[in-house]
Design an enzyme around this catalytic site. Structure first.
Site, mmCIF file in Angstrom:
data_model
loop_
_atom_site.group_PDB
_atom_site.id
_atom_site.type_symbol
_atom_site.label_atom_id
_atom_site.label_comp_id
_atom_site.label_asym_id
_atom_site.label_seq_id
_atom_site.Cartn_x
_atom_site.Cartn_y
_atom_site.Cartn_z
ATOM 1 N N ASP A 92 15.975 -17.387 -45.694
ATOM 2 C CA ASP A 92 15.850 -18.186 -44.477
ATOM 3 C C ASP A 92 15.148 -19.479 -44.885
ATOM 4 O OD1 ASP A 92 15.088 -19.413 -42.100
ATOM 5 O OD2 ASP A 92 14.816 -17.504 -41.057
ATOM 6 N N VAL A 93 15.848 -20.597 -44.815
ATOM 7 C CA VAL A 93 15.268 -21.850 -45.340
ATOM 8 C C VAL A 93 14.071 -22.330 -44.514
ATOM 9 C CG1 VAL A 93 17.433 -22.621 -46.409
ATOM 10 C CG2 VAL A 93 16.864 -23.389 -44.077
ATOM 11 N N ASN A 115 21.877 -27.625 -47.773
ATOM 12 C CA ASN A 115 22.980 -27.784 -46.815
ATOM 13 C C ASN A 115 22.775 -27.007 -45.520
ATOM 14 O OD1 ASN A 115 26.031 -27.967 -46.005
ATOM 15 N ND2 ASN A 115 25.603 -25.765 -46.192
ATOM 16 N N SER A 129 23.840 -36.207 -42.151
ATOM 17 C CA SER A 129 24.869 -36.367 -41.116
ATOM 18 C C SER A 129 24.965 -37.849 -40.753
ATOM 19 C CB SER A 129 24.459 -35.572 -39.867
ATOM 20 O OG SER A 129 25.240 -35.948 -38.746
ATOM 21 N N TYR A 172 18.634 -32.831 -33.340
ATOM 22 C CA TYR A 172 19.476 -32.902 -34.543
ATOM 23 C C TYR A 172 19.378 -34.292 -35.176
ATOM 24 C CZ TYR A 172 23.739 -32.129 -37.345
ATOM 25 O OH TYR A 172 24.657 -31.985 -38.368
ATOM 26 N N LYS A 204 17.987 -35.105 -38.878
ATOM 27 C CA LYS A 204 18.864 -35.708 -39.899
ATOM 28 C C LYS A 204 18.360 -37.098 -40.302
ATOM 29 C CE LYS A 204 21.786 -32.273 -40.282
ATOM 30 N NZ LYS A 204 21.902 -31.519 -41.544
ATOM 31 N N VAL A 226 33.166 -32.393 -38.756
ATOM 32 C CA VAL A 226 33.934 -31.575 -39.685
ATOM 33 C C VAL A 226 34.278 -30.268 -38.964
ATOM 34 C CG1 VAL A 226 33.952 -30.517 -41.979
ATOM 35 C CG2 VAL A 226 32.498 -32.517 -41.550
ATOM 36 N N THR A 271 34.230 -26.794 -38.690
ATOM 37 C CA THR A 271 33.550 -25.636 -39.288
ATOM 38 C C THR A 271 33.131 -24.720 -38.135
ATOM 39 O OG1 THR A 271 31.300 -26.513 -39.053
ATOM 40 C CG2 THR A 271 32.499 -27.178 -41.043
HETATM 41 P P1 NAI Z 1 28.108 -23.801 -40.448
HETATM 42 O O1 NAI Z 1 27.464 -23.267 -39.224
HETATM 43 O O2 NAI Z 1 29.511 -23.474 -40.746
HETATM 44 O O3 NAI Z 1 27.236 -23.448 -41.734
HETATM 45 C C1 NAI Z 1 25.847 -23.538 -41.718
HETATM 46 C C2 NAI Z 1 25.315 -22.442 -42.609
HETATM 47 O O4 NAI Z 1 23.887 -22.543 -42.647
HETATM 48 C C3 NAI Z 1 25.658 -21.047 -42.091
HETATM 49 O O5 NAI Z 1 26.100 -20.270 -43.169
HETATM 50 C C4 NAI Z 1 24.333 -20.531 -41.564
HETATM 51 O O6 NAI Z 1 24.217 -19.134 -41.637
HETATM 52 C C5 NAI Z 1 23.366 -21.233 -42.487
HETATM 53 N N1 NAI Z 1 22.023 -21.297 -41.936
HETATM 54 C C6 NAI Z 1 21.650 -21.712 -40.690
HETATM 55 N N2 NAI Z 1 20.329 -21.573 -40.531
HETATM 56 C C7 NAI Z 1 19.841 -21.077 -41.703
HETATM 57 C C8 NAI Z 1 18.567 -20.723 -42.162
HETATM 58 N N3 NAI Z 1 17.486 -20.835 -41.371
HETATM 59 N N4 NAI Z 1 18.442 -20.257 -43.433
HETATM 60 C C9 NAI Z 1 19.512 -20.125 -44.239
HETATM 61 N N5 NAI Z 1 20.768 -20.415 -43.841
HETATM 62 C C10 NAI Z 1 20.929 -20.890 -42.593
HETATM 63 O O7 NAI Z 1 27.902 -25.385 -40.353
HETATM 64 P P2 NAI Z 1 28.487 -26.581 -41.221
HETATM 65 O O8 NAI Z 1 29.238 -27.437 -40.289
HETATM 66 O O9 NAI Z 1 29.114 -26.122 -42.460
HETATM 67 O O10 NAI Z 1 27.115 -27.344 -41.544
HETATM 68 C C11 NAI Z 1 26.582 -27.454 -42.859
HETATM 69 C C12 NAI Z 1 25.663 -28.658 -42.900
HETATM 70 O O11 NAI Z 1 26.438 -29.825 -42.618
HETATM 71 C C13 NAI Z 1 24.562 -28.628 -41.845
HETATM 72 O O12 NAI Z 1 23.372 -29.146 -42.390
HETATM 73 C C14 NAI Z 1 25.101 -29.537 -40.766
HETATM 74 O O13 NAI Z 1 24.079 -30.103 -39.996
HETATM 75 C C15 NAI Z 1 25.823 -30.581 -41.619
HETATM 76 N N6 NAI Z 1 26.818 -31.341 -40.893
HETATM 77 C C16 NAI Z 1 27.865 -30.736 -40.260
HETATM 78 C C17 NAI Z 1 28.785 -31.487 -39.589
HETATM 79 C C18 NAI Z 1 29.956 -30.881 -38.851
HETATM 80 O O14 NAI Z 1 30.616 -31.611 -38.074
HETATM 81 N N7 NAI Z 1 30.287 -29.621 -39.069
HETATM 82 C C19 NAI Z 1 28.670 -32.958 -39.526
HETATM 83 C C20 NAI Z 1 27.562 -33.489 -40.238
HETATM 84 C C21 NAI Z 1 26.673 -32.701 -40.906
#
Ligand code: NAI
Length: 243
Positions: A57-58, A84, A135, A148, A152, A181, A183
């Site tokens: 847990d980060v 990430n 972001s 958020y 960021k 993105v 996701t």
């Molecule tokens: P996602 O929800 O698919 O993946 C996020 C991952 O982080 C998940 O595997 C989740 O379990 C993990 N996570 C969350 N809290 C955690 C914690 N406390 N400890 C360990 N792991 C934890 O989301 P996505 O879209 O892949 O996001 C990845 C990164 O990209 C994030 O930092 C997000 O803010 C950033 N981002 C995403 C965008 C989007 O449109 N999807 C746009 C810009 C940035």
């Protein structure tokens, strides 16, 4: 661009952008450790990619420190730390609860600081690098995303600050600033016509990205080809921040 012989940690590597980065790193020849707070998805993705999973847990510094220790124990060194893991928020400052603010800041900003602080001693030994996933909402105000954007924005400036402090120590620090993105994080939002139209209107390329369109920059930033690149916050956003 090859990452043969390098060891990388990808936090949040079980899903979305993190998973795409972990996949690209494995394809480029790196040893990868996925760190996620959920055991089941982390183990499944690690099995699929033939890499290691460490439940983390980060938000908790001692867990991130243990993650780095476990990585160095298993692979002998750490070359790349990808901070990430993150959570989203969809509230204005008035709508937002104080608990939401705390959770988003602890995950999205403290999590990056924890990964940075825990990894730096090892990265100094390998002339390694840090890749933060920030972001576009760290570069401009994000509509309806108060906590958020604050987190960021913190990641963006922290990236520059740490880059400055550690440039002569041989550690490079950069961030990727994605636009929207597709996701699991954005799935529900992008399914609504109103939000999908908002994203298309704001994005000159007229569409959200796929995670695989973000990962190549993470490979480049971790590669020797990026040897003179530090302190950069790089948008991968279909033109969002260009207007
Ligand atoms: P996602 O929800 O698919 O993946 C996020 C991952 O982080 C998940 O595997 C989740 O379990 C993990 N996570 C969350 N809290 C955690 C914690 N406390 N400890 C360990 N792991 C934890 O989301 P996505 O879209 O892949 O996001 C990845 C990164 O990209 C994030 O930092 C997000 O803010 C950033 N981002 C995403 C965008 C989007 O449109 N999807 C746009 C810009 C940035």
């Amino acid at each position: 661009m090859q990452l043969d012989g390098k060891t990388a940690i990808v936090t949040g590597g079980a899903s979305g952008i993190g998973r795409a980065i972990a996949t690209a790193y494995v394809e480029a020849g790196a040893d990868v450790v996925i760190a996620n707070r959920t055991e089941s998805s982390g183990t499944a993705v690690a099995d699929e990619l033939d890499c290691t999973f460490v439940r983390t847990d980060v938000r908790e510094y001692d867990q991130v420190e243990a993650l780095v220790e476990a990585t160095v124990d298993e692979y002998g060194a750490l070359d790349v730390m990808v901070n990430n893991a993150g959570v989203a928020s969809e509230t204005t400052v008035e709508e937002m609860s104080l608990d939401e603010w705390e959770n988003v800041l602890r995950t999205d900003l403290d999590g990056v600081m924890h990964g940075t602080k825990a990894a730096l001693p090892s990265l100094k030994e390998t002339d390694g690098c840090i890749v933060n996933v920030a972001s576009i909402y760290g570069l401009v105000g994000g509509k309806g995303a108060a906590s958020y954007s604050a987190a960021k924005g913190g990641v963006v400036n922290f990236t520059q600050q740490v880059a400055v402090d550690y440039a002569t120590a041989g550690v490079r620090v950069n961030s990727i600033c994605p636009g929207f993105v597709e996701t699991p994080m954005t799935e529900d939002l992008l399914e609504t016509d109103r939000f999908y139209s908002f994203v298309r209107d704001e994005t000159p390329m007229d569409r959200p990205a796929q995670p695989e369109e973000i990962a190549p920059l993470a490979v480049f930033l971790a590669s020797d080809g990026a040897s003179y690149l530090t302190g950069a916050n790089i948008p991968v956003d279909g033109g969002w921040t260009a207007h």
